[in-house]
Design a protein around this motif. Structure first.
Motif, PDB file in Angstrom:
ATOM      1  N   LEU A   1       0.845  -1.197   0.000  1.00 15.49           N
ATOM      2  CA  LEU A   1       0.000   0.000   0.000  1.00 15.49           C
ATOM      3  C   LEU A   1       0.873   1.238   0.000  1.00 15.49           C
ATOM      4  CD1 LEU A   1      -2.711   1.549   0.338  1.00 15.49           C
ATOM      5  CD2 LEU A   1      -2.381   1.327   2.816  1.00 15.49           C
ATOM      6  N   TYR A   2       0.658   2.118  -0.977  1.00 15.86           N
ATOM      7  CA  TYR A   2       1.324   3.419  -1.024  1.00 15.86           C
ATOM      8  C   TYR A   2       0.247   4.485  -1.131  1.00 15.86           C
ATOM      9  CZ  TYR A   2       3.638   7.500  -2.948  1.00 15.86           C
ATOM     10  OH  TYR A   2       4.070   8.790  -3.166  1.00 15.86           O
ATOM     11  N   SER A   3       0.425   5.609  -0.443  1.00 12.21           N
ATOM     12  CA  SER A   3      -0.554   6.689  -0.518  1.00 12.21           C
ATOM     13  C   SER A   3       0.120   8.044  -0.474  1.00 12.21           C
ATOM     14  CB  SER A   3      -1.561   6.579   0.628  1.00 12.21           C
ATOM     15  OG  SER A   3      -2.473   7.674   0.598  1.00 12.21           O
ATOM     16  N   ASP A   4      -0.335   8.937  -1.339  1.00 13.33           N
ATOM     17  CA  ASP A   4       0.094  10.333  -1.287  1.00 13.33           C
ATOM     18  C   ASP A   4      -0.717  11.125  -0.266  1.00 13.33           C
ATOM     19  OD1 ASP A   4       2.157  10.319  -3.149  1.00 13.33           O
ATOM     20  OD2 ASP A   4       0.814  10.666  -4.847  1.00 13.33           O
ATOM     21  N   PHE A   5      -1.717  10.475   0.321  1.00 14.76           N
ATOM     22  CA  PHE A   5      -2.631  11.162   1.228  1.00 14.76           C
ATOM     23  C   PHE A   5      -2.522  10.583   2.638  1.00 14.76           C
ATOM     24  CE2 PHE A   5      -4.338  11.376  -3.035  1.00 14.76           C
ATOM     25  CZ  PHE A   5      -4.636  12.718  -3.178  1.00 14.76           C
ATOM     26  N   GLU A   6      -2.905  11.402   3.593  1.00 18.52           N
ATOM     27  CA  GLU A   6      -2.912  10.965   4.990  1.00 18.52           C
ATOM     28  C   GLU A   6      -3.848   9.776   5.165  1.00 18.52           C
ATOM     29  OE1 GLU A   6      -4.349  12.687   9.362  1.00 18.52           O
ATOM     30  OE2 GLU A   6      -4.156  14.045   7.648  1.00 18.52           O
ATOM     31  N   LEU A   7      -3.391   8.784   5.935  1.00 17.10           N
ATOM     32  CA  LEU A   7      -4.196   7.604   6.210  1.00 17.10           C
ATOM     33  C   LEU A   7      -4.847   7.754   7.576  1.00 17.10           C
ATOM     34  CD1 LEU A   7      -1.660   4.829   5.100  1.00 17.10           C
ATOM     35  CD2 LEU A   7      -3.433   5.926   3.724  1.00 17.10           C
ATOM     36  N   SER A   8      -6.152   7.499   7.650  1.00 19.39           N
ATOM     37  CA  SER A   8      -6.846   7.551   8.935  1.00 19.39           C
ATOM     38  C   SER A   8      -7.541   6.217   9.170  1.00 19.39           C
ATOM     39  CB  SER A   8      -7.863   8.694   8.969  1.00 19.39           C
ATOM     40  OG  SER A   8      -8.873   8.499   8.007  1.00 19.39           O
ATOM     41  N   GLY A   9      -7.711   5.881  10.435  1.00 25.86           N
ATOM     42  CA  GLY A   9      -8.294   4.588  10.768  1.00 25.86           C
ATOM     43  C   GLY A   9      -7.219   3.515  10.796  1.00 25.86           C
ATOM     44  N   GLU A  10      -7.624   2.301  11.046  1.00 25.57           N
ATOM     45  CA  GLU A  10      -6.691   1.177  11.150  1.00 25.57           C
ATOM     46  C   GLU A  10      -6.470   0.548   9.777  1.00 25.57           C
ATOM     47  OE1 GLU A  10      -6.279  -3.092  13.523  1.00 25.57           O
ATOM     48  OE2 GLU A  10      -7.865  -1.662  14.047  1.00 25.57           O
ATOM     49  N   ILE A  11      -5.204   0.509   9.353  1.00 22.41           N
ATOM     50  CA  ILE A  11      -4.880  -0.101   8.067  1.00 22.41           C
ATOM     51  C   ILE A  11      -5.181  -1.592   8.132  1.00 22.41           C
ATOM     52  CG2 ILE A  11      -3.039  -0.606   6.412  1.00 22.41           C
ATOM     53  CD1 ILE A  11      -1.668   1.962   7.338  1.00 22.41           C
ATOM     54  N   PRO A  12      -5.915  -2.144   7.171  1.00 20.81           N
ATOM     55  CA  PRO A  12      -6.240  -3.572   7.197  1.00 20.81           C
ATOM     56  C   PRO A  12      -4.989  -4.440   7.279  1.00 20.81           C
ATOM     57  CG  PRO A  12      -7.557  -2.451   5.539  1.00 20.81           C
ATOM     58  CD  PRO A  12      -6.552  -1.452   6.032  1.00 20.81           C
TER      59      PRO A  12
END
Length: 347
Positions: A173-184
């Motif tokens: 998993l790569y993201s340019d955006f902030e991640l919120s919540g629990e990553i699966p």
């Protein structure tokens, strides 16, 4: 959501009415039909065409279809029209006693699984969902993309990711955006080897050897144009500007302009091609928009519209934000500015 319901018995029609009322109370559109001469006595408009004709018409125009009756009837009715999970509407079936609600088609991208659970909760029925990731309680990239409103660029890779997860293997998993919540647990954050998911506006960047691009639909285009400009002119210019800003065309959510352009054929055709809603504003509404960096003014535009700048002001207003990633650029009677809605990835 645009929902169509067809029922085949008195009991089924009662459930159709209840579901229709609940859906419309939430702002959805719902068409209900009863098949059989007794439908009017049951309080439902009767079907006045063949079931095949009705199904074909609804398949082309509705987001979801619900058959209240035998699953076999539903399967035979939809069979001639099934094409692709990327375009088919959600199809559900429930028994006339309201005991089971079954997700038949387009469970993930079409939203049938989610709608099945919603209707089952309304009726106190048992939702029947057979897609493997959902049945196993595992992360589904299709459902995630649907829920987050993400443009998914490869159904083939989406299927492979689901297969990897079902085999117990983790996916990057790569993201340019902030991640919120629990990553699966099925996802491994960061760049890596093998197969992975990239959440970015840039669908040309591959952080993995095999990358599934999930593109947030958060781009708002402010567009000004001369009268009579063709859709192809707008499209070619927008594509070039989007590429320069590393933004996929799949990221376009809406287009904004002044209300003088609300019936402009080329602009409407462009919006239709990219499933983008057109927002138009009066001169007074756009004049009230402010931006600390100031707007690029044009005497010609002011002469025509009463404003020195349409595209930057409309992009900011329609995005609800204060950030332009592209200030006004112009070519052949078309001006474009790009704004972004605020976004974070929600798990």
């Amino acid at each position: 959501m645009k929902l169509a319901i067809i029922a085949f018995t008195r009991s089924g029609c009662r459930y159709a009415e209840k579901i229709g009322r609940a859906m419309e109370a939430e702002g959805n559109s719902c068409e209900i039909r009863g098949k059989g001469r007794e439908a009017t006595d049951w309080g439902i408009p009767p079907l006045e065409e063949t079931l095949r004709e009705w199904t074909g018409r609804q398949f082309a125009s509705r987001d979801a279809l619900l058959f209240i009756g035998a699953a076999g009837i539903a399967v035979r009715a939809i069979a001639p029209f099934v094409r692709s999970k990327a375009s088919d509407p959600a199809v559900l079936c429930m028994d006339e006693q309201g005991r089971f609600v079954i997700s038949l088609l387009s469970g993930h991208l079409g939203g049938a699984n989610e709608l099945t659970e919603k209707i089952a909760a309304l009726l106190g029925a048992l939702p029947v969902i057979t897609t493997a990731t959902d049945a196993g309680g595992r992360f589904s990239v299709d459902s995630f993309a649907k829920r987050e409103g993400l443009f998914l660029d490869s159904l083939t890779l989406a299927k492979r990711i689901s297969a990897e997860i079902l085999e117990g293997r983790r996916v990057g998993l790569y993201s340019d955006f902030e991640l919120s919540g629990e990553i699966p647990a099925e996802l491994s954050s960061g760049k890596g080897e093998g197969l992975g998911i990239s959440i970015s506006l840039d669908d040309t960047y591959d952080p993995f050897p095999e990358t599934l691009h999930l593109v947030p639909r958060i781009v708002v285009l402010g567009i000004g144009c001369k009268k009579g400009v063709r859709k192809e002119q707008i499209e070619a210019f927008v594509k070039r500007i989007m590429e320069q800003n590393h933004c996929s065309m799949g990221s376009i959510k809406r287009v904004a302009s002044i209300d003088l352009k609300k019936e402009e054929p080329g602009l409407l055709a462009f919006c239709e091609a990219y499933d983008a809603e057109l927002f138009t504003y009066s001169r007074e509404e756009l004049e009230a928009v402010s931006w600390e960096e100031g707007f690029s003014e044009s005497a010609f535009v002011r002469e025509i519209t009463g404003l020195g700048n349409v595209c930057e002001r409309s992009a900011l207003k329609a995005s609800g934000g204060t950030r332009l990633i592209q200030r006004k650029v112009a070519e052949n009677g078309v001006t474009v500015a790009i704004a972004l809605e605020d976004y974070r990835v929600r798990f």
